[in-house]
Scaffold this motif. Structure first.
Motif, PDB file in Angstrom:
ATOM      1  N   GLU A 153       0.818  -1.210   0.000  1.00 42.33           N
ATOM      2  CA  GLU A 153       0.000   0.000   0.000  1.00 42.33           C
ATOM      3  C   GLU A 153       0.852   1.261   0.000  1.00 42.33           C
ATOM      4  OE1 GLU A 153      -3.035  -0.228  -0.736  1.00 42.33           O
ATOM      5  OE2 GLU A 153      -2.971  -2.418  -0.572  1.00 42.33           O
ATOM      6  N   GLN A 175       0.014  10.865   8.877  1.00 39.52           N
ATOM      7  CA  GLN A 175      -1.361  10.798   8.377  1.00 39.52           C
ATOM      8  C   GLN A 175      -1.512   9.706   7.323  1.00 39.52           C
ATOM      9  OE1 GLN A 175      -2.084  14.807   7.029  1.00 39.52           O
ATOM     10  NE2 GLN A 175      -2.862  15.477   9.011  1.00 39.52           N
ATOM     11  N   GLU A 176      -0.565   9.634   6.395  1.00 41.38           N
ATOM     12  CA  GLU A 176      -0.675   8.642   5.333  1.00 41.38           C
ATOM     13  C   GLU A 176      -0.487   7.227   5.878  1.00 41.38           C
ATOM     14  OE1 GLU A 176       1.629   9.499   1.872  1.00 41.38           O
ATOM     15  OE2 GLU A 176       0.705  11.467   1.576  1.00 41.38           O
ATOM     16  N   ARG A 210      -7.721   2.862   7.358  1.00 37.24           N
ATOM     17  CA  ARG A 210      -8.783   2.934   6.350  1.00 37.24           C
ATOM     18  C   ARG A 210      -8.612   1.876   5.264  1.00 37.24           C
ATOM     19  NH1 ARG A 210      -9.710   4.685   1.402  1.00 37.24           N
ATOM     20  NH2 ARG A 210      -7.598   5.536   1.183  1.00 37.24           N
ATOM     21  N   VAL A 211      -7.406   1.792   4.683  1.00 42.82           N
ATOM     22  CA  VAL A 211      -7.199   0.895   3.551  1.00 42.82           C
ATOM     23  C   VAL A 211      -7.179  -0.567   3.984  1.00 42.82           C
ATOM     24  CG1 VAL A 211      -5.651   0.276   1.661  1.00 42.82           C
ATOM     25  CG2 VAL A 211      -5.958   2.688   2.282  1.00 42.82           C
ATOM     26  N   VAL A 245      -3.660   5.469  16.493  1.00 41.90           N
ATOM     27  CA  VAL A 245      -2.860   6.330  15.629  1.00 41.90           C
ATOM     28  C   VAL A 245      -1.577   6.829  16.282  1.00 41.90           C
ATOM     29  CG1 VAL A 245      -4.916   7.078  14.378  1.00 41.90           C
ATOM     30  CG2 VAL A 245      -4.081   8.455  16.294  1.00 41.90           C
ATOM     31  N   ARG A 259       0.533   4.230  -2.622  1.00 40.52           N
ATOM     32  CA  ARG A 259       0.367   5.614  -2.186  1.00 40.52           C
ATOM     33  C   ARG A 259       1.387   6.542  -2.856  1.00 40.52           C
ATOM     34  NH1 ARG A 259      -2.592   8.134   1.908  1.00 40.52           N
ATOM     35  NH2 ARG A 259      -3.787   6.220   1.577  1.00 40.52           N
ATOM     36  N   GLN A 310       2.605  14.614   7.417  1.00 34.47           N
ATOM     37  CA  GLN A 310       2.120  13.894   6.240  1.00 34.47           C
ATOM     38  C   GLN A 310       2.431  12.406   6.329  1.00 34.47           C
ATOM     39  OE1 GLN A 310       3.486  15.397   2.411  1.00 34.47           O
ATOM     40  NE2 GLN A 310       3.025  13.449   1.398  1.00 34.47           N
ATOM     41  N   SER A 354      -7.912  -1.739   7.155  1.00 35.62           N
ATOM     42  CA  SER A 354      -8.878  -2.022   8.235  1.00 35.62           C
ATOM     43  C   SER A 354      -8.228  -2.708   9.429  1.00 35.62           C
ATOM     44  CB  SER A 354     -10.032  -2.885   7.697  1.00 35.62           C
ATOM     45  OG  SER A 354     -10.715  -2.230   6.663  1.00 35.62           O
ATOM     46  N   CYS A 371      -1.332   6.239   8.901  1.00 38.11           N
ATOM     47  CA  CYS A 371      -2.602   5.932   9.567  1.00 38.11           C
ATOM     48  C   CYS A 371      -3.667   5.550   8.551  1.00 38.11           C
ATOM     49  CB  CYS A 371      -3.082   7.125  10.391  1.00 38.11           C
ATOM     50  SG  CYS A 371      -2.120   7.459  11.871  1.00 38.11           S
ATOM     51  N   ASP A 372      -3.731   6.272   7.454  1.00 40.79           N
ATOM     52  CA  ASP A 372      -4.733   6.000   6.425  1.00 40.79           C
ATOM     53  C   ASP A 372      -4.532   4.600   5.842  1.00 40.79           C
ATOM     54  OD1 ASP A 372      -6.971   7.094   4.792  1.00 40.79           O
ATOM     55  OD2 ASP A 372      -5.567   6.699   3.160  1.00 40.79           O
ATOM     56  N   ILE A 373      -3.269   4.230   5.609  1.00 40.32           N
ATOM     57  CA  ILE A 373      -2.985   2.896   5.064  1.00 40.32           C
ATOM     58  C   ILE A 373      -3.428   1.819   6.039  1.00 40.32           C
ATOM     59  CG2 ILE A 373      -1.093   1.288   4.584  1.00 40.32           C
ATOM     60  CD1 ILE A 373       0.333   3.610   3.157  1.00 40.32           C
TER      61      ILE A 373
END
Length: 325
Positions: free
Chosen positions: A74, A129-130, A137-138, A145, A78, A126, A140, A132-134
């Motif tokens: 991921e 945040q990225e 969100r991506v 965080v 990204r 950045q 699961s 955490c998103d991976i």
């Protein structure tokens, strides 16, 4: 070749209140520190167009989507890197089940290395945040965080997580003598137990709705610990760790076990004021607060366990080698 060094962490107070399922409703906070144990990520160009990923195993694929290493896969997606590189990850300690935030450090370090490969230098916010998103969100993953943020920022930090999704990262600039005294009072031991954190964290996340009062108490202890450290009342940290550990064990069923309970009891009998299992629980590393005059006795009581000496790490993820041509 580019080499990125990303620190692991020891979370002191507030872990569990950094789950989005909790803090987006109630707000959260943690007191945490980076330590001088690291994940190293290397990246270099290949002669061909294949992607090679080396960790505890080696993968060689034509397409990003065929990679089994989820975090690296991921991160490639990204950053837009899709061919012709090889990347490796190495750690100062075995990463699986350590409880020292290795997954967050791997994700932050991989993103950092890939952006550096593209000649970009993203800020710590950045990267955090990225990452955490991976993970959240991506993929699961049932994680909070704080690990991604401390890996990106480094230092001894107070973090607050707001219901609006914002994260405030504050550096606690301790007096050098006080910081050294606190560092020397914290002993870290490997329990000899490695485990997958996902099942424990998954249960903990599922229990959040019925554990809000416990999590509020954990936030209150985190704030009290922050004030005590800044005020120089270090021994209070030991007592607060003991209270927080008793609360944490109520968040999920396998955070502790008979072996861990016996280790902890032996340490306290020898003079440790308090402690906790770092990370999700169930194994990994046991952190102990031992005031001056008790450390040798605690070390004797823990003689059958491997101690991991550590220092607080002021820096977050950083490029330590960059050779391009």
């Amino acid at each position: 070749m580019i080499i990125v060094q990303t620190p692991l962490r020891v979370s002191l107070f507030g872990g569990g209140t950094d789950f989005p399922a909790y803090y987006l409703s109630e707000g959260g906070c943690v007191l945490t520190t980076a330590i001088d144990k690291y994940i190293f990520v290397t990246i270099k160009r290949r002669f061909d167009d294949l992607l090679r990923v080396g960790y505890t195993r080696t993968e060689l694929v034509h397409d990003v989507g065929d990679l089994q290493h989820e975090l690296i896969r991921e991160a490639f997606r990204r950053t837009g890197i899709c061919r012709g590189v090889e990347i490796t990850t190495m750690g100062d300690i075995p990463s699986a089940g350590s409880g020292l935030g290795s997954s967050g450090a791997v994700t932050v370090g991989a993103l950092h290395a890939m952006y550096a490969y593209r000649r970009e230098m993203p800020p710590a916010e950045q990267l955090a945040q990225e990452a955490c998103d991976i993970e959240i969100r991506v993929l699961s993953k049932p994680v909070g965080v704080q690990d991604q943020y401390i890996a990106a920022y480094g230092g001894f930090r107070w973090m607050e997580f707001s219901p609006d999704g914002g994260v405030r990262v504050e550096s606690l600039d301790l007096d050098p003598f006080l910081a050294r005294q606190l560092n020397e009072s914290l002993l870290l031991y490997f329990t000899g137990i490695t485990r997958s954190a996902s099942s424990i964290l998954g249960e903990q996340e599922a229990n959040i709705a019925t554990r809000t009062s416990i999590l509020k108490e954990m936030k209150d202890l985190a704030r009290e610990a922050r004030d005590d450290i800044l005020g120089g009342n270090l021994d209070s940290i030991g007592w607060l760790l003991d209270q927080a550990w008793n609360l944490k064990q109520q968040l999920a069923s396998k955070i502790s076990n008979g072996s861990i309970d016996a280790m902890y009891a032996a340490a306290r009998q020898a003079g440790a004021l308090g402690g906790k299992i770092t990370g999700a629980g169930g194994g990994g590393f046991l952190l102990l607060y031992c005031p001056d005059g008790t450390r040798q006795a605690v070390r004797e009581a823990m003689r059958g366990m491997r101690e991991l000496p550590f220092q607080f790490e002021p820096d977050g993820s950083k490029v330590i080698f960059n050779y391009t041509r």
